[in-house]
Design an enzyme around this catalytic site. Structure first.
Site, short mmCIF file in Angstrom:
data_model
loop_
_atom_site.label_atom_id
_atom_site.label_comp_id
_atom_site.label_asym_id
_atom_site.label_seq_id
_atom_site.Cartn_x
_atom_site.Cartn_y
_atom_site.Cartn_z
N HIS A 1 -6.38 -7.36 -0.40
CA HIS A 1 -6.48 -5.93 -0.70
C HIS A 1 -5.67 -5.58 -1.94
O HIS A 1 -4.60 -6.15 -2.16
CB HIS A 1 -5.95 -5.09 0.47
CG HIS A 1 -6.60 -5.40 1.78
ND1 HIS A 1 -6.07 -6.27 2.70
CD2 HIS A 1 -7.76 -4.93 2.31
CE1 HIS A 1 -6.86 -6.34 3.75
NE2 HIS A 1 -7.89 -5.54 3.55
N ASP B 1 -2.81 -10.78 -2.34
CA ASP B 1 -3.38 -10.26 -1.10
C ASP B 1 -4.83 -9.89 -1.34
O ASP B 1 -5.20 -9.49 -2.45
CB ASP B 1 -2.58 -9.03 -0.66
CG ASP B 1 -2.91 -8.55 0.73
OD1 ASP B 1 -2.14 -8.85 1.66
OD2 ASP B 1 -3.94 -7.87 0.90
N HIS C 1 0.81 -1.23 0.00
CA HIS C 1 0.00 0.00 0.00
C HIS C 1 0.85 1.27 0.00
O HIS C 1 0.30 2.37 -0.21
CB HIS C 1 -0.93 0.02 1.22
CG HIS C 1 -1.98 -1.03 1.21
ND1 HIS C 1 -2.81 -1.23 0.13
CD2 HIS C 1 -2.34 -1.95 2.15
CE1 HIS C 1 -3.64 -2.23 0.39
NE2 HIS C 1 -3.37 -2.68 1.60
N ASP D 1 -4.60 -13.00 3.52
CA ASP D 1 -5.83 -12.53 4.13
C ASP D 1 -7.07 -12.79 3.27
O ASP D 1 -8.18 -12.39 3.65
CB ASP D 1 -5.74 -11.05 4.51
CG ASP D 1 -4.99 -10.21 3.49
OD1 ASP D 1 -4.67 -10.74 2.41
OD2 ASP D 1 -4.71 -9.04 3.78
#
Length: 334
Positions: free
Chosen positions: A161, A159, A122, A246
């Site tokens: 996200h 991931d 991120h 995740d």
């Protein structure tokens, strides 16, 4: 596998109740220590120059001063302490090691996996966000290019996200292909299918925003139906996997349905993708916040390279996933 690990990464203290804690690495180590063929490698931290090759110099200096002053909340989710500066450099250095080791011939049972923290995907050029300070995968990719070890690098992010930072850093670049399979609508809200790059990077970003509840068959369909043909055309010298865990069905912060076996399946498919391009393959840890599922997911990646064959997924991909992959194939003329 070879696992890049540095005790300094444990010193990054995010405080009570934060999901990204040092216990994540401890859990991974406990799980791996029960497996055969695990090798740990310490690696030097990234240099400031290596970090500034993908991050703004002013931001890097601001982050260093923030840590020197004791840290705190950079934003509501992203927490630092005095030791976070060294931990972030160590985590980036482990990712550099993974990319370099892979390009120098580490494969098969020696395939490198950097298990550092804080995570990275991120972190954008000029800011930290989403638990991330330095973009580890981006530092690793840029190092491979700057050291003339590779001419083209692909990064696949599984991931849950979207890796907005990695996408942004390379969005107008033609020498790095970024692809992501992530939960649609989840933090940070980026990663739409029509985000495909610009300028020299037009056509080198591929996003597969999957509906909540997607599982093993959906992720496999994205890899086989969209990622594999796209990377076959891009022909990378190195494939870096931004490996978050995740999307696991039991992870506390997502709604996806990937099983532990699903991570073995994705690993096996990505090994085939890399082999098809004669590309080196390296893994870099991102998220994963259920300690048991994180530990098991990393162990499944290891066991796949240790000779275990993954089990084919039950069922078929969802109709929405089939439509998404078909639209990606049309968009990228695959």
């Amino acid at each position: 596998m070879q696992f890049g690990y540095n005790e300094v990464c444990l010193d990054h203290d995010t405080g009570e109740r934060h999901p990204e804690t040092a216990d994540r690495l401890r859990a991974i180590r406990r799980g791996l220590n029960k497996r055969h063929g695990v090798e740990y490698v310490d690696a030097p931290p990234a240099s400031r120059a290596a970090v500034e090759a993908v991050h703004d110099e002013g931001y890097v200096g601001e982050f260093e001063r923030f840590c020197a002053d004791g840290g705190g909340n950079w934003d509501p989710d992203t927490v630092a302490c005095g030791a976070t500066w060294d931990a972030a450099l160590a985590s980036a250095g482990l990712s550099q090691w993974a990319a370099t080791a892979a390009l120098e011939g580490a494969d098969g049972r020696k395939t490198p996996f950097a298990i550092g923290r804080p995570p990275g995907h991120h972190a954008v050029e000029e800011d930290a966000m989403g638990f991330c300070f330095f973009n580890n995968a981006a530092v690793a990719a840029q190092t491979a290019l700057d050291d003339d070890l590779a001419e083209r690098v692909a990064i696949f992010d599984w991931d849950v996200h979207h890796g907005n930072g990695t996408q942004d850093i390379f969005y107008d670049r033609g020498d790095v292909f970024y692809a992501s399979a992530h939960e649609d609508g989840l933090y940070p809200g980026t990663g739409a299918a029509d985000e495909t790059g610009e300028g020299d990077g037009d056509g080198t970003t591929l996003n597969a925003p999957l509906a909540a509840g997607a599982g093993d068959a959906d992720y496999a369909h994205v890899i086989e139906g969209a990622l594999a043909p796209a990377l076959d055309r891009f022909d990378p010298d190195l494939v870096i996997v931004s490996a978050g865990f995740d999307a696991h069905r039991h992870d506390p912060i997502s709604r996806m349905r990937v099983s532990s076996e699903g991570y073995a399946l994705m690993t096996d498919l990505l090994r085939d993708v890399a082999d098809a391009s004669d590309a080196a393959l390296a893994f870099v840890l991102e998220g994963g916040y259920g300690l048991d599922t994180l530990s098991e997911g990393v162990a499944m990646v290891h066991e796949t390279f240790d000779g275990r064959s993954p089990v084919a997924p039950d069922g078929e991909p969802d109709e929405a996933t089939i439509d998404l992959v078909e639209s990606l194939r049309t968009r990228f003329d695959l």
